[in-house]
Design a protein around this motif. Structure first.
Motif, PDB file in Angstrom:
ATOM      1  N   ALA A  27      25.717  51.236 -32.296  1.00 54.75           N
ATOM      2  CA  ALA A  27      24.738  50.196 -32.106  1.00 54.75           C
ATOM      3  C   ALA A  27      24.392  49.161 -32.794  1.00 54.75           C
ATOM      4  O   ALA A  27      23.933  47.660 -32.349  1.00 54.75           O
ATOM      5  N   THR A  28      24.644  48.829 -34.497  1.00 52.92           N
ATOM      6  CA  THR A  28      25.035  47.890 -35.503  1.00 52.92           C
ATOM      7  C   THR A  28      25.882  47.988 -36.372  1.00 52.92           C
ATOM      8  O   THR A  28      26.295  48.294 -37.420  1.00 52.92           O
ATOM      9  N   ALA A  29      26.887  46.930 -35.389  1.00 50.75           N
ATOM     10  CA  ALA A  29      28.173  46.727 -36.118  1.00 50.75           C
ATOM     11  C   ALA A  29      28.088  46.253 -37.839  1.00 50.75           C
ATOM     12  O   ALA A  29      28.885  46.420 -38.374  1.00 50.75           O
ATOM     13  N   GLY A  30      27.241  45.181 -38.028  1.00 49.02           N
ATOM     14  CA  GLY A  30      26.917  45.017 -39.304  1.00 49.02           C
ATOM     15  C   GLY A  30      28.503  44.722 -40.351  1.00 49.02           C
ATOM     16  O   GLY A  30      29.407  43.661 -39.607  1.00 49.02           O
ATOM     17  N   ASN A  31      28.709  44.798 -41.053  1.00 49.03           N
ATOM     18  CA  ASN A  31      29.812  44.244 -41.851  1.00 49.03           C
ATOM     19  C   ASN A  31      30.606  45.394 -41.122  1.00 49.03           C
ATOM     20  O   ASN A  31      32.330  45.311 -42.070  1.00 49.03           O
ATOM     21  N   GLY A  32      31.128  46.406 -40.333  1.00 48.86           N
ATOM     22  CA  GLY A  32      31.933  46.552 -39.839  1.00 48.86           C
ATOM     23  C   GLY A  32      32.314  48.371 -40.719  1.00 48.86           C
ATOM     24  O   GLY A  32      33.614  49.109 -39.954  1.00 48.86           O
ATOM     25  N   LYS A  33      31.451  48.834 -41.374  1.00 46.98           N
ATOM     26  CA  LYS A  33      31.468  49.983 -42.351  1.00 46.98           C
ATOM     27  C   LYS A  33      31.597  51.074 -41.166  1.00 46.98           C
ATOM     28  O   LYS A  33      32.622  52.071 -41.390  1.00 46.98           O
ATOM     29  N   ASP A  34      30.792  51.667 -40.204  1.00 46.73           N
ATOM     30  CA  ASP A  34      30.400  52.218 -39.860  1.00 46.73           C
ATOM     31  C   ASP A  34      31.304  52.855 -38.435  1.00 46.73           C
ATOM     32  O   ASP A  34      31.886  53.478 -38.126  1.00 46.73           O
ATOM     33  N   THR A  35      31.719  51.413 -37.556  1.00 51.24           N
ATOM     34  CA  THR A  35      32.555  51.409 -37.212  1.00 51.24           C
ATOM     35  C   THR A  35      34.126  51.987 -37.397  1.00 51.24           C
ATOM     36  O   THR A  35      34.977  52.228 -36.537  1.00 51.24           O
ATOM     37  N   PHE A  51      28.174  46.994 -30.954  1.00 59.37           N
ATOM     38  CA  PHE A  51      27.341  45.432 -30.544  1.00 59.37           C
ATOM     39  C   PHE A  51      26.540  45.258 -32.029  1.00 59.37           C
ATOM     40  O   PHE A  51      26.773  45.547 -32.895  1.00 59.37           O
ATOM     41  N   ASP A  52      26.401  44.230 -31.830  1.00 59.13           N
ATOM     42  CA  ASP A  52      25.547  43.339 -32.866  1.00 59.13           C
ATOM     43  C   ASP A  52      25.293  41.792 -32.674  1.00 59.13           C
ATOM     44  O   ASP A  52      26.328  41.593 -31.224  1.00 59.13           O
ATOM     45  N   ILE A  53      23.879  41.337 -32.034  1.00 62.06           N
ATOM     46  CA  ILE A  53      23.357  39.882 -31.256  1.00 62.06           C
ATOM     47  C   ILE A  53      24.285  38.948 -32.886  1.00 62.06           C
ATOM     48  O   ILE A  53      24.083  37.686 -31.964  1.00 62.06           O
ATOM     49  N   GLN A  54      24.969  39.351 -34.235  1.00 68.65           N
ATOM     50  CA  GLN A  54      25.421  38.087 -35.124  1.00 68.65           C
ATOM     51  C   GLN A  54      27.229  37.970 -34.785  1.00 68.65           C
ATOM     52  O   GLN A  54      27.595  39.101 -34.757  1.00 68.65           O
ATOM     53  N   GLN A  55      27.478  36.953 -34.024  1.00 67.83           N
ATOM     54  CA  GLN A  55      29.100  36.562 -34.263  1.00 67.83           C
ATOM     55  C   GLN A  55      29.744  37.128 -35.412  1.00 67.83           C
ATOM     56  O   GLN A  55      29.927  37.809 -36.060  1.00 67.83           O
ATOM     57  N   ASP A  79      26.138  41.539 -28.169  1.00 66.19           N
ATOM     58  CA  ASP A  79      24.476  41.622 -27.506  1.00 66.19           C
ATOM     59  C   ASP A  79      23.945  42.294 -27.995  1.00 66.19           C
ATOM     60  O   ASP A  79      24.314  43.408 -28.896  1.00 66.19           O
ATOM     61  N   SER A  80      22.907  42.473 -27.328  1.00 65.76           N
ATOM     62  CA  SER A  80      21.553  43.168 -27.715  1.00 65.76           C
ATOM     63  C   SER A  80      22.256  45.412 -27.809  1.00 65.76           C
ATOM     64  O   SER A  80      22.508  45.392 -26.386  1.00 65.76           O
ATOM     65  N   HIS A  81      21.888  46.034 -28.830  1.00 65.57           N
ATOM     66  CA  HIS A  81      22.053  47.298 -27.970  1.00 65.57           C
ATOM     67  C   HIS A  81      21.017  47.770 -26.911  1.00 65.57           C
ATOM     68  O   HIS A  81      21.595  48.879 -26.346  1.00 65.57           O
ATOM     69  N   ALA A  82      19.801  47.202 -26.910  1.00 62.47           N
ATOM     70  CA  ALA A  82      19.294  47.027 -25.620  1.00 62.47           C
ATOM     71  C   ALA A  82      18.967  47.445 -24.319  1.00 62.47           C
ATOM     72  O   ALA A  82      19.206  47.741 -23.217  1.00 62.47           O
TER      73      ALA A  82
END
Ligand code: SAM
Length: 189
Positions: A27-35, A51-55, A79-82
């Motif tokens: 739900a929050t990709a960030g720097n991709g470690k969890d993905t 998902f992430d709201i930041q390109q 897009d938002s995880h919402a």
């Protein structure tokens, strides 16, 4: 099992569920470690929706996935995880939320309680029985403390017939360490 930080503990809870998963969510990709963790531990034909709201975050995630040859297993969603139900209409085996801001990015662009609760409340009905959601929250700063409280209150109100909800954190660390919530779907109503 050794005690580790909240993010690593989340991965340990998730790991056994991933071997037979079809669809999982970051739900929050960030720097991709969890993905990367999810993509590397699901079966060949399974998919991660990230998902992430930041390109900037999705670009980082794509970069790390490409480095490990796992980009074909992940659909990146700006897009938002919402809005998760716009993208998913089949059972989800597992979902990870790692709240807060992008490490190394703009701290003002962070998860916020309203969207976080909306996302969790839309994700739980998608969860397969036996599936789990992990949420790492960061009460060590003002905004994060409030978000953690809101998440805790929401999860504490879930039906115990439908969900088993646990909370894990280190109790002897300074500066309010991260808190891990684990939600397992145990029944349909
Ligand atoms: N999982 C990441 C990793 O392994 O590197 C760390 C995630 S970081 C702590 C939190 C991320 O949530 C940030 O990249 C931020 O842009 C993203 N975010 C904030 N609000 C969001 C929202 N409404 N929907 C999806 N992502 C969001």
């Amino acid at each position: 099992m050794e005690i580790a930080n909240a993010v690593v503990m989340a991965q340990r809870f998730l790991s056994p569920r991933l071997a037979a998963a079809s669809l999982v969510v970051d739900a929050t990709a960030g720097n991709g470690k969890d993905t990367l963790f999810l993509a590397g531990n699901i079966p060949h034909a399974a998919v991660v929706l990230a998902f992430d709201i930041q390109q900037q975050a999705l670009s980082k995630t794509h970069e790390i996935l490409t480095k490990y040859g796992l980009e074909h297993k992940v659909r990146l969603i700006l897009d938002s995880h919402a809005h998760i139900t716009k993208y998913i209409n089949q059972p989800v085996d597992a979902a990870m939320f790692n709240l807060g801001y992008l490490p190394g990015g703009d701290h003002a662009v962070s998860t916020y309680p309203d969207a976080t609760i909306e996302a969790i409340s839309h994700t739980l009905p998608l969860l397969r029985t036996g599936g789990i959601v992990t949420i790492v929250a960061y009460p060590g700063y003002d905004h994060g403390r409030l978000e953690c409280q809101v998440v805790h209150k929401y999860l504490a109100g879930l039906s115990q017939n439908q969900f088993a909800v646990a909370c894990w954190s280190m109790v002897n660390q300074k500066n309010s360490p991260p808190v891990l919530y684990i939600i397992e779907k145990i029944g349909s109503e």
